[in-house]
Every structure is written in C-alpha cells, then in structure tokens.
Design a protein around this motif. Structure first.
Motif, PDB file in Angstrom:
ATOM      1  N   LYS A 131      26.290  42.651 -32.758  1.00  0.00           N
ATOM      2  CA  LYS A 131      26.396  43.873 -33.568  1.00  0.00           C
ATOM      3  C   LYS A 131      26.033  45.131 -32.776  1.00  0.00           C
ATOM      4  O   LYS A 131      24.974  45.159 -32.120  1.00  0.00           O
ATOM      5  N   CYS A 183      35.144  38.151 -44.387  1.00  0.00           N
ATOM      6  CA  CYS A 183      33.916  38.136 -45.201  1.00  0.00           C
ATOM      7  C   CYS A 183      34.256  38.251 -46.698  1.00  0.00           C
ATOM      8  O   CYS A 183      34.860  39.240 -47.131  1.00  0.00           O
ATOM      9  N   VAL A 185      27.786  43.153 -43.496  1.00  0.00           N
ATOM     10  CA  VAL A 185      28.916  43.886 -44.074  1.00  0.00           C
ATOM     11  C   VAL A 185      29.076  43.420 -45.516  1.00  0.00           C
ATOM     12  O   VAL A 185      28.684  42.292 -45.837  1.00  0.00           O
ATOM     13  N   GLU A 228      25.494  46.436 -49.421  1.00  0.00           N
ATOM     14  CA  GLU A 228      25.439  45.419 -50.474  1.00  0.00           C
ATOM     15  C   GLU A 228      26.717  45.540 -51.320  1.00  0.00           C
ATOM     16  O   GLU A 228      26.965  46.573 -51.964  1.00  0.00           O
ATOM     17  N   SER A 229      27.487  44.456 -51.325  1.00  0.00           N
ATOM     18  CA  SER A 229      28.829  44.501 -51.928  1.00  0.00           C
ATOM     19  C   SER A 229      28.824  45.012 -53.372  1.00  0.00           C
ATOM     20  O   SER A 229      29.641  45.872 -53.737  1.00  0.00           O
TER      21      SER A 229
HETATM   22  N1  GSH Z   1      24.315  40.344 -50.146  1.00  0.00           N
HETATM   23  C1  GSH Z   1      25.286  40.835 -49.218  1.00  0.00           C
HETATM   24  C2  GSH Z   1      26.397  41.568 -49.968  1.00  0.00           C
HETATM   25  O1  GSH Z   1      26.646  41.210 -51.130  1.00  0.00           O
HETATM   26  O2  GSH Z   1      26.972  42.516 -49.413  1.00  0.00           O
HETATM   27  C3  GSH Z   1      25.832  39.671 -48.379  1.00  0.00           C
HETATM   28  C4  GSH Z   1      26.788  40.153 -47.295  1.00  0.00           C
HETATM   29  C5  GSH Z   1      26.969  39.102 -46.197  1.00  0.00           C
HETATM   30  O3  GSH Z   1      26.312  38.041 -46.191  1.00  0.00           O
HETATM   31  N2  GSH Z   1      27.843  39.408 -45.242  1.00  0.00           N
HETATM   32  C6  GSH Z   1      27.983  38.522 -44.087  1.00  0.00           C
HETATM   33  C7  GSH Z   1      27.331  39.188 -42.885  1.00  0.00           C
HETATM   34  O4  GSH Z   1      27.428  40.382 -42.717  1.00  0.00           O
HETATM   35  C8  GSH Z   1      29.443  38.306 -43.689  1.00  0.00           C
HETATM   36  S1  GSH Z   1      30.340  37.411 -44.902  1.00  0.00           S
HETATM   37  N3  GSH Z   1      26.672  38.406 -42.041  1.00  0.00           N
HETATM   38  C9  GSH Z   1      26.062  38.875 -40.839  1.00  0.00           C
HETATM   39  C10 GSH Z   1      24.767  38.181 -40.548  1.00  0.00           C
HETATM   40  O5  GSH Z   1      24.337  37.354 -41.350  1.00  0.00           O
HETATM   41  O6  GSH Z   1      24.178  38.459 -39.508  1.00  0.00           O
END
Ligand code: GSH
Length: 239
Positions: free
Chosen positions: A56, A29, A69, A81-82
């Motif tokens: 999950k 990710c 994540v 949130e990153s």
């Molecule tokens: N806005 C979030 C951040 O900045 O943390 C985006 C995080 C994100 O999109 N993570 C993806 C995720 O967890 C993996 S790269 N996806 C799971 C899903 O969409 O169900």
C-alpha cells in the motif's frame, strides 16, 4: 487518469482534480463493490484509483489508517468503510434514493444487514474448506434462511418492487456464490430447491444496470480467488 491498474507502495498519488469525486478501490473487493454499485445506481461521476493491497502506498494509508478499501475523497473530504460511504452518497446525491425514507423500514433493513455478517463469515468458511466441510456449509445455509424468508415476504427485491440499499449491500457475496461450485464440482452453496426466492432475486439483480456495470463473471472471480489463495492476488487480472 484512465488506468485501472493498481497503485503500489512506490507509486505517486495520481493528481487530484478540484471538485472531482474519487474512489480508492480494488477491482475484486466486495466491500468496494457496494460503493461502486451505489455510484452506478445513482449515475454519479467519479474516478477510480485502484490500490495494491499487498503493497500500500503511504498516501493511501494517510487517507485510511485502517488500510482498507473503499475510500472516497472529494476536495478536503475523506470517508471510508463501505456502509458509511454508501449512506453518505445516498444523502448527498438524493436522486434515485436507496435508503428507505420510512425510519422504521430503514431500521428493519439494518437489522437484516446485521444478520448478513454471518453469511459473509460463513461464505469465506466454505471457500476455505472448498465446500467439503458439511458443518460449515450447513452454517452458511442457516445464516441465509432469514434472507430467503425476507425476500419471499417483500417481493422481487428486498426493497419490494425496486432495489434498495440492502439489495446492494448484500449483493457482492451472492455474485460470488458460484466460485466454490467451479473449484469443487457438485458443491452448491445456494441450491435452488432450498432457496427458490433468493435464486429468483439473484437473477433479477443480474439484470440491473448497476450490477452489470460492476460485476465479474464466475470464471474471473475463480481466477482472482485462486491467485489470492496462493498468496499473490492478481489485482490487475484481465487488464
Ligand atoms: N469494513 C470494511 C468496509 O466495509 O469497507 C471492510 C473493507 C475490506 O475488508 N476491504 C479489503 C481490504 O481493503 C478488500 S476486500 N483489505 C486490505 C487489508 O486487509 O489489508
């Protein structure tokens, strides 16, 4: 706890240790990589719990109802949130500070960061069209122009002579720029003649310890992407 294997729906929550910082992540990710970059840059001790994002566990959703994540946890504190996790780490672990201390500079960096959303969207567009859609590729290049201009003005890094938060926020997608060229030979998402300064920046970024610690090579990103595009992401690839 040492396994990096991803935890799926029926798995038990790995036992928490009082005081220990934990990152819920997924190895490929790019958003979680931002947090991993900051943790590595600041040499912060933490443990990783990787999550199977196709299945999950409830204990993961309890921590982040968005189901995304990265998530950080320490005792009774939970953050997701990153960008928020990175800013939090920078405040709580002030050594090797990453956000500029000058509020104006920090605000300018956040403007640049807002523009980065377009790069991310266009990057995924080129990936989906495998670089064959000329318009999508042109859009990507257009969205990358402010970054070529900024790095030219600022020096080696977006932070000048040393990396700063914005360098790490945007890095993960640059690490993945070569994926399309492997799948579609002849297509180059970041031609050096068009983006000479960004190309030089990518090279110096690759030599940073935090980047070395968190990065995968292009063939590995390609393998993961292919598994993802086929609907069966191999989160445990190479383990
Ligand atoms: N806005 C979030 C951040 O900045 O943390 C985006 C995080 C994100 O999109 N993570 C993806 C995720 O967890 C993996 S790269 N996806 C799971 C899903 O969409 O169900």
């Amino acid at each position: 706890m040492s396994s990096l294997k991803s935890h799926s729906k029926d798995s038990k929550l790995p036992a928490l240790t009082p005081g220990k910082l934990r990152l819920y992540s997924m190895r490929f990710c790019p958003f979680a990589q931002r947090t991993r970059l900051v943790l590595a840059h600041k040499k912060i001790e933490f443990e990783t719990v990787n999550v199977d994002l196709k299945s999950k566990p409830d204990w993961f959703l309890d921590r982040n109802p968005l189901g995304l994540v990265p998530v950080l946890e320490q005792d009774d504190k939970v953050l997701y949130e990153s960008v928020i996790t990175c800013d939090y780490l920078d405040d709580v672990y002030p050594d090797n500070k990453l956000n500029p201390s000058d509020p104006y500079q920090q605000a300018r960096d956040r403007i640049l960061f807002e523009l980065y959303g377009k790069v991310v969207t266009n990057y995924y567009g080129t990936l989906r069209s495998q670089g064959k859609d000329k318009e999508v590729l042109e859009n990507l290049w257009k969205s990358m122009e402010p970054f070529e201009k900024a790095i030219k003005e600022r020096g080696t890094y977006f932070g000048g002579d040393k990396p700063t938060m914005i360098d790490y926020f945007i890095w993960p997608w640059f690490e993945r720029m070569g994926v399309v060229s492997v799948m579609m030979p002849g297509v180059d998402l970041m031609p050096a003649e068009k983006f000479p300064n960004l190309t030089a920046w990518v090279e110096v970024m690759k030599s940073l310890p935090a980047v070395k610690e968190t990065m995968f090579d292009t063939p590995t990103h390609v393998s993961f992407y292919k598994s993802y595009a086929a609907g069966k992401p191999n989160y445990d690839l190479g383990l």
